[in-house]
Design a protein around this motif. Sequence first.
Motif, short mmCIF file in Angstrom:
data_model
loop_
_atom_site.label_atom_id
_atom_site.label_comp_id
_atom_site.label_asym_id
_atom_site.label_seq_id
_atom_site.Cartn_x
_atom_site.Cartn_y
_atom_site.Cartn_z
N VAL A 159 57.51 -2.95 11.16
CA VAL A 159 55.92 -2.73 11.19
C VAL A 159 55.56 -2.50 9.82
N GLY A 160 54.80 -3.45 9.42
CA GLY A 160 54.16 -3.25 7.97
C GLY A 160 52.46 -3.29 8.14
N PRO A 161 51.73 -3.09 7.00
CA PRO A 161 50.43 -3.03 6.92
C PRO A 161 49.70 -4.45 7.25
N GLY A 162 50.43 -5.55 7.06
CA GLY A 162 49.63 -6.94 7.07
C GLY A 162 48.88 -7.16 8.31
N TYR A 163 49.52 -6.94 9.47
CA TYR A 163 48.65 -7.36 10.65
C TYR A 163 47.44 -6.48 10.99
N PHE A 164 47.38 -5.19 10.39
CA PHE A 164 46.41 -4.43 10.61
C PHE A 164 45.43 -4.68 9.70
N PHE A 165 45.62 -5.15 8.52
CA PHE A 165 44.82 -5.71 7.46
C PHE A 165 43.85 -6.70 8.02
N ALA A 166 44.84 -7.61 8.65
CA ALA A 166 44.08 -9.05 9.08
C ALA A 166 43.22 -8.86 10.35
N GLU A 167 43.67 -7.88 11.02
CA GLU A 167 43.03 -7.63 12.41
C GLU A 167 41.69 -7.00 11.97
N SER A 168 41.56 -6.14 11.04
CA SER A 168 40.16 -5.72 10.38
C SER A 168 39.51 -6.77 9.77
N MET A 169 40.18 -7.51 8.84
CA MET A 169 39.49 -8.50 8.47
C MET A 169 38.88 -9.70 9.38
N ASN A 170 39.64 -9.90 10.21
CA ASN A 170 38.89 -10.75 11.39
C ASN A 170 37.46 -10.05 12.09
N LYS A 171 37.65 -8.54 12.29
CA LYS A 171 36.21 -7.76 12.80
C LYS A 171 35.14 -7.87 11.53
#
Length: 461
Positions: A159-171
Amino acid sequence: MIGIMNGMVMQRNADDLSEITIYTENKIDNVPYYTSTNGINYPLVIKEIPEEKNAYILSGIPVGGPYELYIENEHFTDIYVGDLWLLAGQSNMEGVGACTKDDLNFNRNPEIRNLEMKNQWEAATPIIHKTYDTYDKVHTDVLGATRANSEHYINNRCVGPGYFFAESMNKYERVPQGLIPCAHGGTTMDQWSPDGRDLGGDKSLYGAMYRRFKANGSHVRGMFWYQGCSETNPRDKLVYEEKMLNFVKSVRSDFGKNLPIVQVQIGHVYTTVPFPIGDNNIDWNDVREIQRNLSCKIDNFTTAYVTSYTVDDTIHLSRNSQISLGKNAAELMEALIHGRKPREIKVDIENIHVEVDDFRGDFSKIIVPYINIDGLKAEPQPYGFCIYDDKEVKDYTKSIYTCRIEDNKVIIKTCLPPERFKQTEFSLYYCYGLNTICNLTDSEGFSVPAFGPVKLTKLTF
């Protein structure tokens, strides 16, 4: 045809329409079209690029998806339009945080998508990088990633930070998000050298990133960069800033003019031996200081910090830490892409000073103000500050007997008498060296920067 892939996210332009560059073997004679979610066909806008043979700007699809695209005799499916992000650096971007059952059986959002290392677009999960299963052989043939030596991490530590970055950018943006992961653990700035751009994905990390960029439309919104641990030695730290400045200049030449970049200041490493060589406390701190100051030297560039975050081993951020980092990086990136000054937490270096303690006149207190911060937090009190005599190479941190938060300032109380600060060239650090325990955050739990040395020569009586 280069520039379009099934399942991809096409980068949008300022009008919220797709805008990508494609390359074909033959001249496009027919007007391509796309099928919208309402089942109606719409023509695409296509513009030939005069200076490049059989190269075209393809635009006209509104943000959203999925769409189908028809161009010449080719049919592309599951196409989205939104924002694309390059993920690059070393192991903490690659991700070594512990997986949960939810990560392995993830409820995927089709609007958050990942270009898998094997070169196929899929709806993303928190497991972004799989360097052992890759199209670009630099990860395997040059850097040695194999399924065998990755076995411990597969389905356990990815698990890295990429998904959570994209999830926040989607919001934030309310458009589909596409990730182009390019990181590889343990890599150096030399291995990321822009000189390798034209060597291709089998020989160069930069070349692999560039190939993936071109294969997916030659347009991205920004870069999320996490690297620096491999530069923490007496030789490489001396040229680290120069290499970073050259790297950013090259990225903006190759991937987009003034491309917004969020970097991460390196965090802790817990070890009983030098890593990799030298007095690594000093080396680690020097690289952090260079990173902290880069935001003042590079436009449209900012820094996220990890000083207070937990790890799952001696150096790699835990899953919860990666979530916090991804959210913080997205907050910073959202400001950059909209032309606002990002809320990068900063220590007000110029106003750090020493005063006589108001409770005991023979003791001192050090005032450390912070700016761009929405409230300081630390329980039960701030930890991680270090007082050091750099000239005599002596640590006076044990003289700190308490710290407290007062508004957006940290008040450090020390039993060192005021006269000692006139006689001795003390320096103040936060997160000194490899493994200082730190717990200072803002009200959202985002870390404050490591800093130091700051000379403690300012006295108020």
